[in-house]
Design a protein around this motif. Structure first.
Motif, PDB file in Angstrom:
ATOM      1  N   GLY B 246       0.799  -1.226   0.000  1.00  0.00           N
ATOM      2  CA  GLY B 246       0.000   0.000   0.000  1.00  0.00           C
ATOM      3  C   GLY B 246       0.828   1.272   0.000  1.00  0.00           C
ATOM      4  N   LYS B 247       2.169   1.155   0.064  1.00  0.00           N
ATOM      5  CA  LYS B 247       3.032   2.332   0.048  1.00  0.00           C
ATOM      6  C   LYS B 247       3.913   2.277  -1.202  1.00  0.00           C
ATOM      7  CE  LYS B 247       2.138   3.913   4.298  1.00  0.00           C
ATOM      8  NZ  LYS B 247       1.616   5.248   4.575  1.00  0.00           N
ATOM      9  N   PRO B 248       4.173   3.433  -1.820  1.00  0.00           N
ATOM     10  CA  PRO B 248       5.067   3.419  -2.983  1.00  0.00           C
ATOM     11  C   PRO B 248       6.496   3.082  -2.561  1.00  0.00           C
ATOM     12  CG  PRO B 248       4.530   5.671  -2.361  1.00  0.00           C
ATOM     13  CD  PRO B 248       3.698   4.787  -1.492  1.00  0.00           C
ATOM     14  N   HIS B 249       7.181   2.337  -3.377  1.00  0.00           N
ATOM     15  CA  HIS B 249       8.550   1.908  -3.062  1.00  0.00           C
ATOM     16  C   HIS B 249       9.415   2.144  -4.295  1.00  0.00           C
ATOM     17  CE1 HIS B 249      11.264  -0.515  -0.496  1.00  0.00           C
ATOM     18  NE2 HIS B 249      11.853  -0.762  -1.661  1.00  0.00           N
ATOM     19  N   PHE B 250      10.574   2.739  -4.108  1.00  0.00           N
ATOM     20  CA  PHE B 250      11.446   3.058  -5.240  1.00  0.00           C
ATOM     21  C   PHE B 250      12.625   2.088  -5.240  1.00  0.00           C
ATOM     22  CE2 PHE B 250      15.053   5.680  -6.987  1.00  0.00           C
ATOM     23  CZ  PHE B 250      14.591   5.738  -8.305  1.00  0.00           C
ATOM     24  N   ALA B 251      12.807   1.425  -6.369  1.00  0.00           N
ATOM     25  CA  ALA B 251      13.958   0.521  -6.506  1.00  0.00           C
ATOM     26  C   ALA B 251      14.927   1.152  -7.502  1.00  0.00           C
ATOM     27  CB  ALA B 251      13.495  -0.840  -6.997  1.00  0.00           C
ATOM     28  N   PRO B 252      16.027   1.715  -7.034  1.00  0.00           N
ATOM     29  CA  PRO B 252      16.980   2.350  -7.953  1.00  0.00           C
ATOM     30  C   PRO B 252      17.694   1.297  -8.794  1.00  0.00           C
ATOM     31  CG  PRO B 252      17.846   2.369  -5.716  1.00  0.00           C
ATOM     32  CD  PRO B 252      16.468   1.789  -5.634  1.00  0.00           C
ATOM     33  N   GLU B 253      17.964   1.656 -10.048  1.00  0.00           N
ATOM     34  CA  GLU B 253      18.614   0.684 -10.941  1.00  0.00           C
ATOM     35  C   GLU B 253      19.999   1.140 -11.383  1.00  0.00           C
ATOM     36  OE1 GLU B 253      15.609   0.131 -13.865  1.00  0.00           O
ATOM     37  OE2 GLU B 253      14.497  -1.293 -12.618  1.00  0.00           O
ATOM     38  N   ARG B 254      20.148   2.409 -11.769  1.00  0.00           N
ATOM     39  CA  ARG B 254      21.481   2.879 -12.170  1.00  0.00           C
ATOM     40  C   ARG B 254      21.550   4.392 -12.048  1.00  0.00           C
ATOM     41  NH1 ARG B 254      21.139   4.561 -17.739  1.00  0.00           N
ATOM     42  NH2 ARG B 254      19.020   4.150 -18.439  1.00  0.00           N
ATOM     43  N   SER B 255      22.787   4.855 -11.860  1.00  0.00           N
ATOM     44  CA  SER B 255      23.002   6.300 -11.789  1.00  0.00           C
ATOM     45  C   SER B 255      23.029   6.886 -13.191  1.00  0.00           C
ATOM     46  CB  SER B 255      24.327   6.586 -11.081  1.00  0.00           C
ATOM     47  OG  SER B 255      24.657   7.943 -11.239  1.00  0.00           O
ATOM     48  N   LEU B 256      22.432   8.046 -13.348  1.00  0.00           N
ATOM     49  CA  LEU B 256      22.423   8.720 -14.646  1.00  0.00           C
ATOM     50  C   LEU B 256      23.426   9.873 -14.673  1.00  0.00           C
ATOM     51  CD1 LEU B 256      18.547   8.958 -15.012  1.00  0.00           C
ATOM     52  CD2 LEU B 256      20.043   7.257 -16.043  1.00  0.00           C
ATOM     53  N   ARG B 257      24.148  10.054 -13.566  1.00  0.00           N
ATOM     54  CA  ARG B 257      24.977  11.254 -13.469  1.00  0.00           C
ATOM     55  C   ARG B 257      26.184  11.200 -14.386  1.00  0.00           C
ATOM     56  NH1 ARG B 257      24.928  12.771  -7.075  1.00  0.00           N
ATOM     57  NH2 ARG B 257      22.804  13.502  -7.038  1.00  0.00           N
ATOM     58  N   HIS B 258      26.806   9.986 -14.533  1.00  0.00           N
ATOM     59  CA  HIS B 258      28.065   9.904 -15.271  1.00  0.00           C
ATOM     60  C   HIS B 258      27.924  10.310 -16.718  1.00  0.00           C
ATOM     61  CE1 HIS B 258      26.028   6.063 -15.880  1.00  0.00           C
ATOM     62  NE2 HIS B 258      26.684   5.975 -17.012  1.00  0.00           N
ATOM     63  N   ASN B 259      26.706  10.079 -17.321  1.00  0.00           N
ATOM     64  CA  ASN B 259      26.551  10.463 -18.729  1.00  0.00           C
ATOM     65  C   ASN B 259      25.719  11.730 -18.900  1.00  0.00           C
ATOM     66  OD1 ASN B 259      24.081   9.571 -18.052  1.00  0.00           O
ATOM     67  ND2 ASN B 259      24.138   7.702 -19.287  1.00  0.00           N
ATOM     68  N   GLY B 260      25.523  12.450 -17.776  1.00  0.00           N
ATOM     69  CA  GLY B 260      24.875  13.758 -17.864  1.00  0.00           C
ATOM     70  C   GLY B 260      23.406  13.698 -18.200  1.00  0.00           C
ATOM     71  N   GLU B 261      22.783  12.532 -18.020  1.00  0.00           N
ATOM     72  CA  GLU B 261      21.356  12.441 -18.362  1.00  0.00           C
ATOM     73  C   GLU B 261      20.490  13.213 -17.358  1.00  0.00           C
ATOM     74  OE1 GLU B 261      19.740   8.523 -19.347  1.00  0.00           O
ATOM     75  OE2 GLU B 261      21.808   7.860 -19.515  1.00  0.00           O
ATOM     76  N   ALA B 262      20.964  13.262 -16.146  1.00  0.00           N
ATOM     77  CA  ALA B 262      20.141  13.930 -15.128  1.00  0.00           C
ATOM     78  C   ALA B 262      21.033  14.368 -13.984  1.00  0.00           C
ATOM     79  CB  ALA B 262      19.048  12.981 -14.630  1.00  0.00           C
ATOM     80  N   GLY B 263      20.426  14.820 -12.933  1.00  0.00           N
ATOM     81  CA  GLY B 263      21.186  15.231 -11.767  1.00  0.00           C
ATOM     82  C   GLY B 263      21.379  16.722 -11.709  1.00  0.00           C
ATOM     83  N   ARG B 264      21.020  17.430 -12.766  1.00  0.00           N
ATOM     84  CA  ARG B 264      21.088  18.890 -12.704  1.00  0.00           C
ATOM     85  C   ARG B 264      19.815  19.406 -12.048  1.00  0.00           C
ATOM     86  NH1 ARG B 264      21.700  20.618 -18.497  1.00  0.00           N
ATOM     87  NH2 ARG B 264      21.525  18.428 -19.028  1.00  0.00           N
ATOM     88  N   PRO B 265      19.915  20.525 -11.344  1.00  0.00           N
ATOM     89  CA  PRO B 265      18.708  21.055 -10.719  1.00  0.00           C
ATOM     90  C   PRO B 265      17.629  21.342 -11.749  1.00  0.00           C
ATOM     91  CG  PRO B 265      20.655  22.350 -10.133  1.00  0.00           C
ATOM     92  CD  PRO B 265      21.066  21.374 -11.161  1.00  0.00           C
TER      93      PRO B 265
END
Lengths: 337, 274
Positions: B246-265
């Motif tokens: 009944g609660k949302p759960h986040f399962a992280p799979e991989r970091s996107l920071r190394h290829n600049g896909e995300a992580g910027r504000p």
């Protein structure tokens, strides 16, 4: 309805109740004072002290007791209590168990000002005391101003204190090297001594030290909050910057008044608070009065030793406080976990 | 009862840590602040507690600006549990908790009512038997609970906690979170808590606020905030959100920071800032 903790359970600590500890420390002070009053070139039996002090003895005994020993014992108690209480306040303000009056520049400022007074006004020894008092307070103010950067944080205060103390200490050493002819009596001051001090010095020191002592003891509960850190203190409703400035000023006032009459006495402001803390714990409402009482007893006892160990020669009491203080301090450190 | 930030800016020496943020905590609810390092969570929490001043906008307690409260008056309404505590080697648990009475009784020894409150606070955090023990002799979890008890002794309406589960083992973390739920349910406290563990936050909180680069990206019930797109944009981590009891759960799979896909504000609209 929830049950209240008993007054003793709130802050219950193993060991004797606080009031018993206080009585014990007061007894130590009384014992040191009676011993110091009794011993010397003319010995007075402790049982005869009261009648001798009230004038029912020889005129010489009365003169020695009332004119020399009594003011010296009272001054020793006042200076010891002032230095110890000053160290206790600084431990809370700096959040550092090694904080002592010489860390905020008071001692080096008082020392330098005293030497300057001896050189510039050689015929006016009466100026040494007020000038060294002003020098001590001035140095503490300088440390505070140098440490200020949107507030005076403890770490900056310590760094500024060490720097100012070193600088003023070096200047004092330079004066000793350059004008030894004018500084023949300076050793007593630089090591710390109570010899030759009388009612006048006691009155002057007491006029600064007693109000500062009263204010410190009255406000000591705030030190508990201050010691928790600035954010926690703010969260509990205490303005840390304002209170830090008040306690620093009180600590400087106590240390400067002590330095101006007894010179640069080491170890009392460091050892006595540590010992008191071991006895009564970290709550400053108990720690501060216990520090003051133990500091008073310690210095009176050390001065008695300084007078009597090599009678008729006398050691400066600063030598004895260092000889007694260093091993006691190391012992205290071993006691701690 | 409400503690609200309106258009709040918090700055450290010219650098803005929180910018134009509006968010509130109501009595009887738990609001979890989540976001990557440097997103402004702690700054926001401290500003809500009145410990950090607002450089713009403001914080309001029951519609009155925090700045208009006297410091002790504020301490009677808001309790703050910081992330880092000084060592305080020989302080007793009861002494620490007793300091929580400062805003109500001054710095002297607590009175009869104060002692009752202290006893109740110690009981609430399960440390009644530890009252006479030195703080340094407690485990990390017990010590954290002692600091919470100190805040409870303030008898606040709002309790703000900055990453209280850091350095605690798993059992101690669960015990602490259960305690916070109890405080909300039994005392009606409004609780604001900074948490790094998203799933812990989703399991605990009534509402979550996701911060990124000093901005509020999303706020609302955990299900609305725990979205793959929002989380990957904010944390720079790709993963899946699924339902766990009944609660949302986040399962992280991989970091996107190394290829600049995300992580910027990214800006409040959801678009990446230039």
């Amino acid at each position: 309805m929830s049950k209240a903790l008993s007054p003793t359970a709130v802050g219950a600590r193993s060991g004797p109740p606080f009031i018993i500890t206080l009585v014990g420390l007061a007894s130590f002070l009384a014992l040191a004072a009676v011993t110091s009053l009794s011993l010397g070139a003319i010995r007075v039996h402790p049982a005869a002290l009261f009648s001798a002090l009230s004038g029912r003895g020889s005129a010489a005994t009365l003169l020695i007791l009332r004119g020399i020993r009594l003011p010296r014992v009272l001054l020793g108690a006042l200076v010891g209590a002032s230095l110890s209480l000053s160290g206790c306040l600084l431990q809370a303000v700096m959040r550092n168990p090694l904080a002592a009056p010489n860390l905020v520049g008071v001692s080096s400022g008082a020392g330098l000002a005293a030497l300057v007074a001896m050189i510039v006004f050689p015929g006016k020894p009466g100026l040494v005391m007020p000038l060294s008092f002003a020098g001590g307070l001035g140095a503490a103010l300088l440390v505070y101003l140098l440490a200020w950067k949107r507030g005076a944080r403890p770490s900056r205060l310590i760094l500024a204190g060490v720097a100012v103390s070193s600088l003023l200490g070096a200047a004092a050493n330079a004066l000793v090297a350059l004008r030894p002819d004018r500084l023949l009596g300076a050793t007593d001051f630089m090591v710390g001594a109570l010899a030759g001090r009388g009612w006048r010095q006691l009155g002057l020191a007491a006029s600064y030290a007693l109000p500062a002592m009263g204010a410190s003891l009255l406000l000591s509960g705030r030190l508990n909050i201050l010691a928790l850190g600035d954010e926690a203190a703010l969260g509990l409703g205490l303005r840390p910057e304002r209170n830090r400035a008040v306690f620093l000023a009180l600590a400087a006032l106590l240390a400067a008044s002590a330095a101006s009459v007894a010179g640069l006495l080491g170890f009392v402001g460091l050892v006595a608070p540590h010992f008191a803390r071991l006895l009564v714990g970290a709550d400053f409402r108990r720690f501060a009065p216990a520090s003051a009482l133990f500091g008073a007893g310690l210095l009176v006892a050390c001065d008695c030793l300084a007078r009597c160990l090599f009678d008729p020669l006398e050691l400066p009491v600063g030598v004895v406080t260092a000889i007694v203080g260093a091993p006691v301090f190391l012992g205290l450190l071993r006691e701690k976990r | 009862m409400a503690l609200e930030a309106q258009g709040l800016c918090v700055a450290y020496g010219g650098r803005k840590a929180v910018e134009g943020l509006s968010l509130g905590i109501r009595g009887g609810e738990i609001l979890a602040l989540v976001g990557p390092n440097g997103s402004g969570k702690t700054s926001l929490l401290k500003a809500l507690a009145g410990v950090l001043p607002a450089a713009g906008g403001g914080v309001f307690l029951d519609a009155r600006p925090l700045a208009s409260y006297r410091r002790r008056e504020l301490a009677r309404r808001i309790g703050l549990v910081a992330q880092v505590h000084p060592p305080l080697e020989d302080l007793l648990v009861a002494e620490l908790v007793g300091y929580g009475r400062f805003s109500r009784e001054g710095a002297g020894p607590p009175g009869a009512r104060g002692r009752k409150v202290i006893a109740a606070a110690l009981r609430a955090v399960g440390l009644e038997a530890f009252a006479g023990r030195e703080l340094a002799r407690l485990s990390g979890g017990e010590r954290q609970r002692a600091w919470i008890a100190m805040a409870l002794a303030q008898e606040p309406d709002f309790l703000l906690l900055d990453e209280p589960t850091t350095h605690l083992d798993l059992a101690a973390q669960l015990e602490l979170l259960a305690l916070l739920k109890e405080l909300r349910d039994q005392r009606g406290l409004g609780i604001g808590i900074v948490l790094h563990d998203l799933n812990q936050a989703a399991a605990l909180a009534d509402r979550m606020a996701l911060l990124s680069g000093g901005h509020l990206l999303a706020s609302g019930p955990p299900r609305e905030v725990m979205r793959e797109s929002l989380l990957s944009a904010s944390f720079g981590v790709a993963g899946r959100v699924f339902d766990a009891g009944g609660k949302p759960h986040f399962a992280p799979e991989r970091s996107l920071r190394h290829n600049g896909e995300a992580g910027r504000p990214i800006a409040p609209s959801g678009k990446e800032s230039p």
